[in-house]
Design a protein around this motif. Structure first.
Motif, PDB file in Angstrom:
ATOM      1  N   HIS A 541      16.972  16.972   9.575  1.00  0.00           N
ATOM      2  CA  HIS A 541      17.723  16.005   8.858  1.00  0.00           C
ATOM      3  C   HIS A 541      19.075  16.335   8.019  1.00  0.00           C
ATOM      4  CE1 HIS A 541      13.857  12.840   8.681  1.00  0.00           C
ATOM      5  NE2 HIS A 541      14.192  13.973   9.345  1.00  0.00           N
ATOM      6  N   ALA A 542      20.317  15.114   8.819  1.00  0.00           N
ATOM      7  CA  ALA A 542      21.175  16.073   8.375  1.00  0.00           C
ATOM      8  C   ALA A 542      22.250  15.139   6.936  1.00  0.00           C
ATOM      9  CB  ALA A 542      22.164  16.465   9.117  1.00  0.00           C
ATOM     10  N   LEU A 543      23.401  15.525   6.192  1.00  0.00           N
ATOM     11  CA  LEU A 543      23.492  14.959   4.902  1.00  0.00           C
ATOM     12  C   LEU A 543      25.405  15.292   5.214  1.00  0.00           C
ATOM     13  CD1 LEU A 543      23.909  13.118   2.467  1.00  0.00           C
ATOM     14  CD2 LEU A 543      23.818  15.498   1.018  1.00  0.00           C
ATOM     15  N   LEU A 544      26.264  14.025   5.468  1.00  0.00           N
ATOM     16  CA  LEU A 544      27.147  13.797   5.660  1.00  0.00           C
ATOM     17  C   LEU A 544      27.778  12.953   5.581  1.00  0.00           C
ATOM     18  CD1 LEU A 544      29.181  15.196   8.078  1.00  0.00           C
ATOM     19  CD2 LEU A 544      29.158  13.435   9.330  1.00  0.00           C
ATOM     20  N   TYR A 545      29.405  13.710   4.411  1.00  0.00           N
ATOM     21  CA  TYR A 545      30.559  12.899   3.949  1.00  0.00           C
ATOM     22  C   TYR A 545      31.569  12.256   3.939  1.00  0.00           C
ATOM     23  CZ  TYR A 545      27.122  12.627   0.027  1.00  0.00           C
ATOM     24  OH  TYR A 545      26.017  12.288  -1.237  1.00  0.00           O
ATOM     25  N   PRO A 546      31.338  11.512   4.677  1.00  0.00           N
ATOM     26  CA  PRO A 546      33.613  11.941   5.698  1.00  0.00           C
ATOM     27  C   PRO A 546      34.211  12.034   4.872  1.00  0.00           C
ATOM     28  CG  PRO A 546      31.347  10.178   6.728  1.00  0.00           C
ATOM     29  CD  PRO A 546      30.730  10.394   5.269  1.00  0.00           C
ATOM     30  N   GLY A 547      34.275  11.056   3.555  1.00  0.00           N
ATOM     31  CA  GLY A 547      35.230  11.493   2.652  1.00  0.00           C
ATOM     32  C   GLY A 547      35.338  12.273   1.630  1.00  0.00           C
ATOM     33  N   GLY A 548      34.258  13.322   1.812  1.00  0.00           N
ATOM     34  CA  GLY A 548      34.654  14.504   1.696  1.00  0.00           C
ATOM     35  C   GLY A 548      34.755  15.307  -0.099  1.00  0.00           C
ATOM     36  N   MET A 549      36.303  15.742   0.126  1.00  0.00           N
ATOM     37  CA  MET A 549      36.681  16.318  -1.337  1.00  0.00           C
ATOM     38  C   MET A 549      37.327  15.177  -2.258  1.00  0.00           C
ATOM     39  SD  MET A 549      37.866  20.113  -1.372  1.00  0.00           S
ATOM     40  CE  MET A 549      38.577  19.826  -2.470  1.00  0.00           C
ATOM     41  N   ARG A 550      38.114  14.002  -0.898  1.00  0.00           N
ATOM     42  CA  ARG A 550      38.973  12.573  -1.402  1.00  0.00           C
ATOM     43  C   ARG A 550      37.979  12.118  -2.614  1.00  0.00           C
ATOM     44  NH1 ARG A 550      41.113   9.983  -3.854  1.00  0.00           N
ATOM     45  NH2 ARG A 550      43.152   8.766  -2.880  1.00  0.00           N
TER      46      ARG A 550
END
Length: 722
Positions: A541-550
């Motif tokens: 189960h992975a967590l991804l934020y495409p927006g990241g630091m921005r």
């Protein structure tokens, strides 16, 4: 691909040393090594190499893997429990809390074990140095690396006694015992350790060997590493005695040589250093929730017991032995310092801020600069005998510093060991006030189309990819990961910014990364295509934020605005393994803080602009796989004005299936279409929460506190009607 930026009689208790099992993984399960109850030889002599003829035979049995299909395996007590019941991890956490409140191990155990060891293992202190392995370390993961513990000035080898249970689960532990009457020189000890290291390296060439040493033992570890640059060694050095020339004990050498009675004054002094500040420890226990009666009772017992410790310490370090060890420390310090340039091994230095015996804080920084592959961890409130302190968990420290590996190179997926209930409890307790203040509301999309409170709607089996909006400063990650683990027994592994793992330039501008150890302990991995591939292939189960630091460090007025890159690689990677994509939204940052000094403001100030550019260059050069606006984002902080704490709201939307769409989503246009659909669903989740929270009667913290005052602070606070 983008990133997350945020942020457990005497002889039956020891066994002779034996090499770890070499059985490979079978059917996805790890082997569990057991030790027979038959007492064998305690150790090998200085003239013998470790051989299978002097080892204890082990019977092997399989155990459940730590993580399967992205979920932590259930304990025996919890097997077969229904989803609606409290999961085994939460039950184990409650059990851990009860055990912590009912017992508190003290130094009395250490001195008693040392006394028995001297009396029964070497007939009162004789014999040559040798290795032993405590039976407390009996069961461990298959293919565990070898950890050799090198003792300090006491030489007993029980300095890790409070760490045996936790370390023994992930290491094959051998401890060096130097008998009281032994007079082996420093170089003789180095050669003994060296023979063992080379023998084990020959037998298991693909595994690292850990040398964990405190004070004198740290000098031994450095000397062995300098003499064996071709061996894969990992050094863990606690308050190294390389600074002995500045020690308060050095002036005792000439006094002990000419004034025998000086020994009567030295022993109480060393005891005070070992026991530390009893009042401070009592206050710490009170803060951590130990009952007042137990805290005061423990303090009284410690003070009374100190008098009995004097005799035990005098037996460990009689005058002749103490003088010999102090002279050895002087030799060890000079030898290790003269060969620091030859040490190329991966090194983790542990420095105590209240070490009254050595200037360890200053020495740790010196070694950090002098050694090329060195990391440092500071313990501001700890004394010299770091491993004997209640709050020091060496296994957790090693894992948090990304120093635990079972091969030549660290694999963030296969080498990862999930946190034990005790480790998780410590992490959770450190954020308890934050969780209480934000009182998070978790919503999920159930299979029948209903939205329910809680996480019952999220998929149970992996691979699952959670894709969402990154709240201001990444504050939402703490309750998110905690609730998944406590409610669903699911460990979510974040795909994070590379700066959490960067090997800092010694002269660089980056601040120490010790603050991110908790993120690594909870399973975060640096963003890369290979790590993403391994997570999906292992059904995680992975967590991804495409927006990241921005998104996490957005400008003023940009709350809940998505900043996603143009490319959509995560869609095709998810479809390759048939992963479910769960879009989710989070709101509440505008109830908790307001950005008043953002990136645009800082770039208008010359010295801040130069600092940001210099800082970003140190990190961006390592982010070779980042792209788009996220990849170009400068590293900086934002100025925030805290608000009266509002509430956090999470909504995990309808899972998007990619099973059977692998061929279809190879087409870039189709993949991009699904990518935009996921982004739209995240925006819909945010819009839903922003609308519904307006009708939450407990959005204000005062209303929540009033409710909890009458129902208990562990009670779940109601929210809006769903």
């Amino acid at each position: 691909m983008s990133t997350v930026t945020t942020v457990g009689s005497f002889f039956p208790s020891v066994r002779c040393c034996a090499p770890p099992s070499t059985s490979p993984l079978s059917n996805g399960r790890l082997k569990l090594n057991h030790v027979s109850n038959t007492a064998r030889r305690l150790a090998v002599s200085t003239e013998q190499a470790i051989s299978t003829e002097t080892t204890t035979e082990r019977n092997e049995t399989t155990m459940r893997n730590h993580v399967s299909n992205g979920r932590l395996k259930e304990s025996e007590e919890g097997e077969g429990m229904k989803e609606k019941q409290k999961n085994p991890y939460a039950l184990e956490l409650e059990k851990t809390e009860m055990e912590l409140r009912s017992s508190r191990k003290s130094l009395e155990d250490y001195f008693e074990e040392s006394k028995n060891f001297i009396a029964k293992s070497d007939g009162g202190g004789g014999g040559p140095p040798r290795w032993f392995s405590p039976l407390e370390c009996g069961s461990r993961l298959d293919n565990s690396p070898l950890l050799l513990f090198l003792p300090g000035i006491d030489g007993i080898g029980l300095g890790l006694s409070k760490q045996h249970n936790t370390l023994g689960k992930i290491f094959d532990i051998w401890c060096l015992h130097i008998p009281v009457k032994d007079r082996t020189s420093f170089l003789g000890l180095v050669k003994l350790i060296e023979r063992t290291v080379r023998s084990e390296s020959y037998c298991f060439p693909n595994r690292p060997i850990y040398l964990a040493g405190e004070s004198l033992g740290a000098c031994l570890a450095l000397a062995v590493a300098a003499r064996n640059p071709d061996v894969d060694l990992v050094l863990v050095l606690a308050n190294p005695a390389t600074s002995f020339e500045k020690s308060q004990l050095q002036p005792l050498i000439p006094l002990l040589e000419v004034l025998p009675f000086q020994h009567q004054l030295t022993i109480p002094y060393m005891l005070s250093l070992m026991t530390g500040d009893s009042l401070r420890m009592a206050m710490d226990n009170a803060v951590k929730g130990f009952p007042l009666e137990q805290t005061i009772g423990g303090l009284s017992q410690d003070l009374v017991a100190m008098s009995s410790y004097l005799n035990a310490l005098a037996n460990i370090l009689p005058r002749e032995t103490l003088l010999w060890k102090l002279q050895m420390l002087k030799t060890a310090s000079a030898y290790a310092n003269s060969r620091l340039h030859a040490v190329k091994s991966q090194t983790l230095v542990l420095s105590s801020g209240r070490d009254q015996l050595l200037p360890s804080e200053e020495e740790g920084q010196r070694l950090y600069v002098a050694l090329p592959k060195c990391e440092i961890r500071k313990f501001n409130d700890s004394g010299h005998f770091l491993f004997l302190e209640h709050d020091v968990d060496l296994a957790n420290i090693i894992k948090g510093a990304s120093c635990y590996r079972r091969g030549k190179y660290l694999d963030y997926i296969s080498d990862y060991i999930p946190p034990t209930p005790l480790e998780f409890k410590k992490l959770y307790d450190s954020n308890r006030l934050f969780v209480l203040a934000t009182s998070p509301v978790m919503l999920s999309y159930f299979q029948d189309g209903k939205i329910v409170r809680g996480l019952a709607g999220v998929p149970s089996e992996g691979p699952v990819l959670y894709v969402g909006y990154h709240m201001l400063m990444g504050f939402e990650v703490i309750p998110l990961i905690s609730n998944f683990l406590l409610e669903r027994n699911i460990l979510i592994r974040g795909i994070t910014h590379p700066m959490l793992y960067v090997k800092l330039k010694k002269e660089g501008m980056m601040p120490p990364l010790q603050q991110f150890d908790v993120v690594r302990t909870m399973g975060a991995v640096p963003v890369s295509g290979s790590n993403f591939y391994k997570l999906m292939s292992s059904k995680a189960h992975a967590l991804l934020y495409p927006g990241g630091m921005r998104e996490a460090y957005h400008r003023k007025g940009e709350e809940y605005k998505l900043f996603w890159p143009e490319k959509s690689e995560f869609v095709r990677m998810a479809s390759r393994f048939g992963a479910k994509i769960v879009p989710f939204g989070v709101v509440g940052e505008d109830d908790f803080g307001e950005v008043v000094f953002d990136y645009d403001d800082q770039m208008k100030i010359p010295f801040l602009r130069d600092y940001i550019k210099g800082l970003s260059e140190e990190v961006v050069s390592l982010r070779t796989e980042a792209d788009g606006e996220v990849g170009q984002q400068d590293l900086h902080q934002v100025g925030i004005v805290p608000k009266f704490p509002g509430r956090f709201y999470y909504y995990f939307g309808k899972p998007i299936e990619t099973e059977g769409r692998k061929q279809e989503l190879r087409d870039r246009e189709k993949a991009h279409e699904l990518y935009l659909h996921v982004k739209s669903e995240v925006e819909n989740c945010i819009a839903f929460l922003k609308e519904k929270r307006e009708s939450d009667p407990y959005r204000n913290i005062l209303a929540r506190l009033a409710y909890q005052a009458s129902h208990g602070f562990d009670a779940e606070v109601p929210t809006f009607d769903i």
